[in-house]
Write a protein that holds these residues in place. Structure first.
Motif: not given
Length: 163
Positions: A7-12, A44-47
Motif C-alpha cells: 500500500x505504501x508503493x501504491x500511495x507513492x 483512476x484505479x490506482x488513485x
C-alpha cells in the motif's frame, strides 16, 4: 526485498500520478504522453486503491478527460477526434467512469457511461463478445473480458454477454 509495503508503493505511485496529469486531465503511456482512455482508467484505479477521493482534483480531471474522450475516440478516424472504432475505448472508458461510485451517479458521468454501453452494444457480436475493432471477424478474449467486467460493474449488458 524492500521494507516498503504494497500500500505504501501504491500511495507513492498514486501521488506521482496525481502530480503528473496532462493538461486535459488524462494520462498517457509515458509521462506527458498523449492521454489515453486506457491509461487514464488504469490511473483512476490506482488513485482509488490509494484512497484518493472522488472530489480530488486528479480524479476529477481524469473523469472529465474520460467523459470527453469516450465521445470522440471510438469514432472512425476520419471524424474529428476519432481514433478508430476500437472496443477498448468503450470498455476501458466504462471501467474508468465507474471507478468511483459517487462520481458515476453524476448526470454527465452517467451520460458518458450510457454512451460507452451504446458503443459496446453496437460493436457486440451476435453470440456475445467483441472484436478488437468494430467489424473485425475474430473475437478478442481481452476485449470480451474487459467488456464483461465493465458491464458487470455498472449492472448492465446481460443481453450483450453470452457464457
Amino acid at each position: 526485498m524492500s521494507d516498503t509495503t504494497y500500500i505504501e508503493r501504491v500511495r507513492l505511485a498514486a501521488s506521482r500520478y496525481a502530480d503528473s496529469a496532462n493538461p486535459d486531465g488524462g494520462w498517457g503511456l509515458f509521462a506527458h504522453g498523449y492521454s489515453s482512455i486506457v491509461n487514464t482508467a488504469e490511473v483512476l484505479a490506482v488513485l482509488r486503491t490509494a484512497s484518493h477521493q472522488a472530489g480530488a482534483p486528479a480524479v476529477q480531471g481524469g473523469i472529465r478527460f474520460l467523459i470527453q474522450a469516450t465521445r470522440e475516440h471510438p469514432l472512425p478516424k476520419k471524424k474529428p477526434g476519432g481514433r478508430g472504432e476500437h472496443t477498448r475505448y468503450a470498455g476501458y472508458g466504462l471501467l474508468g467512469l465507474s471507478e468511483y461510485e459517487n462520481a458515476a451517479r453524476q448526470p454527465d458521468v452517467a451520460e458518458a457511461i450510457e454512451g460507452c454501453i451504446r458503443v459496446l452494444e453496437r460493436f457486440a457480436r451476435a453470440k456475445g463478445g467483441w472484436p478488437e475493432m468494430r467489424g473485425e471477424r475474430p473475437l478478442s478474449l481481452f476485449q470480451k473480458t474487459t467488456g464483461i467486467i465493465a458491464l458487470q460493474r455498472v449492472g448492465a449488458g446481460s443481453g450483450l454477454v453470452q457464457p
